[in-house]
Scaffold this motif. Sequence first.
Motif, PDB file in Angstrom:
ATOM      1  N   LYS A 219       6.877 -25.807  35.896  1.00  0.00           N
ATOM      2  CA  LYS A 219       7.764 -25.090  36.804  1.00  0.00           C
ATOM      3  C   LYS A 219       8.940 -24.477  36.043  1.00  0.00           C
ATOM      4  CE  LYS A 219       7.208 -28.790  39.972  1.00  0.00           C
ATOM      5  NZ  LYS A 219       7.937 -29.762  40.760  1.00  0.00           N
ATOM      6  N   ASP A 220       9.510 -23.432  36.633  1.00  0.00           N
ATOM      7  CA  ASP A 220      10.678 -22.783  36.033  1.00  0.00           C
ATOM      8  C   ASP A 220      11.838 -23.761  35.886  1.00  0.00           C
ATOM      9  OD1 ASP A 220       9.345 -20.396  35.798  1.00  0.00           O
ATOM     10  OD2 ASP A 220      10.202 -19.516  37.625  1.00  0.00           O
ATOM     11  N   SER A 221      11.981 -24.678  36.856  1.00  0.00           N
ATOM     12  CA  SER A 221      13.070 -25.656  36.787  1.00  0.00           C
ATOM     13  C   SER A 221      12.876 -26.600  35.599  1.00  0.00           C
ATOM     14  CB  SER A 221      13.173 -26.448  38.086  1.00  0.00           C
ATOM     15  OG  SER A 221      11.968 -27.154  38.341  1.00  0.00           O
ATOM     16  N   ASP A 222      11.618 -26.936  35.300  1.00  0.00           N
ATOM     17  CA  ASP A 222      11.340 -27.782  34.144  1.00  0.00           C
ATOM     18  C   ASP A 222      11.668 -27.052  32.850  1.00  0.00           C
ATOM     19  OD1 ASP A 222      10.396 -29.872  35.770  1.00  0.00           O
ATOM     20  OD2 ASP A 222       8.360 -29.043  35.774  1.00  0.00           O
ATOM     21  N   ILE A 223      11.275 -25.795  32.781  1.00  0.00           N
ATOM     22  CA  ILE A 223      11.571 -24.977  31.595  1.00  0.00           C
ATOM     23  C   ILE A 223      13.082 -24.877  31.396  1.00  0.00           C
ATOM     24  CG2 ILE A 223      11.425 -22.646  30.624  1.00  0.00           C
ATOM     25  CD1 ILE A 223       8.776 -24.042  30.468  1.00  0.00           C
ATOM     26  N   ALA A 224      13.817 -24.652  32.482  1.00  0.00           N
ATOM     27  CA  ALA A 224      15.276 -24.549  32.396  1.00  0.00           C
ATOM     28  C   ALA A 224      15.881 -25.863  31.906  1.00  0.00           C
ATOM     29  CB  ALA A 224      15.856 -24.163  33.759  1.00  0.00           C
ATOM     30  N   ARG A 225      15.339 -26.968  32.375  1.00  0.00           N
ATOM     31  CA  ARG A 225      15.833 -28.282  31.937  1.00  0.00           C
ATOM     32  C   ARG A 225      15.593 -28.466  30.441  1.00  0.00           C
ATOM     33  NH1 ARG A 225      12.848 -32.901  31.928  1.00  0.00           N
ATOM     34  NH2 ARG A 225      11.340 -31.945  33.328  1.00  0.00           N
ATOM     35  N   PHE A 226      14.407 -28.097  29.965  1.00  0.00           N
ATOM     36  CA  PHE A 226      14.115 -28.213  28.540  1.00  0.00           C
ATOM     37  C   PHE A 226      14.987 -27.273  27.709  1.00  0.00           C
ATOM     38  CE2 PHE A 226       9.923 -30.005  29.948  1.00  0.00           C
ATOM     39  CZ  PHE A 226      10.108 -31.259  29.367  1.00  0.00           C
ATOM     40  N   ARG A 227      15.216 -26.067  28.210  1.00  0.00           N
ATOM     41  CA  ARG A 227      16.084 -25.120  27.506  1.00  0.00           C
ATOM     42  C   ARG A 227      17.482 -25.708  27.362  1.00  0.00           C
ATOM     43  NH1 ARG A 227      16.027 -21.077  30.811  1.00  0.00           N
ATOM     44  NH2 ARG A 227      14.239 -20.015  29.914  1.00  0.00           N
ATOM     45  N   ASP A 228      18.010 -26.277  28.461  1.00  0.00           N
ATOM     46  CA  ASP A 228      19.335 -26.897  28.414  1.00  0.00           C
ATOM     47  C   ASP A 228      19.359 -28.063  27.423  1.00  0.00           C
ATOM     48  OD1 ASP A 228      20.220 -25.097  30.297  1.00  0.00           O
ATOM     49  OD2 ASP A 228      20.114 -26.515  31.978  1.00  0.00           O
TER      50      ASP A 228
ATOM     51  N   ARG B 153      10.943 -18.302  25.354  1.00  0.00           N
ATOM     52  CA  ARG B 153      11.093 -16.861  25.613  1.00  0.00           C
ATOM     53  C   ARG B 153       9.735 -16.162  25.698  1.00  0.00           C
ATOM     54  NH1 ARG B 153      15.959 -17.695  22.868  1.00  0.00           N
ATOM     55  NH2 ARG B 153      15.126 -17.600  20.769  1.00  0.00           N
ATOM     56  N   GLU B 154       8.785 -16.632  24.903  1.00  0.00           N
ATOM     57  CA  GLU B 154       7.462 -15.999  24.880  1.00  0.00           C
ATOM     58  C   GLU B 154       6.518 -16.549  25.944  1.00  0.00           C
ATOM     59  OE1 GLU B 154       6.167 -16.721  20.899  1.00  0.00           O
ATOM     60  OE2 GLU B 154       7.495 -15.191  20.043  1.00  0.00           O
ATOM     61  N   GLY B 155       6.957 -17.573  26.673  1.00  0.00           N
ATOM     62  CA  GLY B 155       6.113 -18.174  27.699  1.00  0.00           C
ATOM     63  C   GLY B 155       5.047 -19.103  27.142  1.00  0.00           C
TER      64      GLY B 155
END
Length: 112
Positions: A2-11, A78-80
């Motif tokens: 999920k996008d929320s998971d990706i955002a959490r990992f990015r943070d 960034r590249e998905g």
Amino acid sequence: MKDSDIARFRDQIETRLAEIDAEDALGRSGQATVELDQQAIGRLSRQDALQSQAMARATHVRRDVERRRLRAALERIREGEFGYCEDCGDEIAQARLALDPGVTRCISCANG
């Protein structure tokens, strides 16, 4: 993932990169050239200082390796491509990524 998971990992990755930069700033003095007057301080003190310097440099190298791995993980975000095994293409378990977001292989491929 999920996008929320990706955002959490990015943070998580960005926070760790900031920590590494702060650790580097603190460790710079330990990497400086050792210049001790052997007559005033003694040979063993110079050896201790040289050993501390070598350990500080080794720590810096380890942080630099981690920094490169984390920056590569941000590029994969960034590249998905983040969260997918570079060998088999399967998803990497989120628990594995939570421990080390810089991993590039699933547990099966990592074990060989």
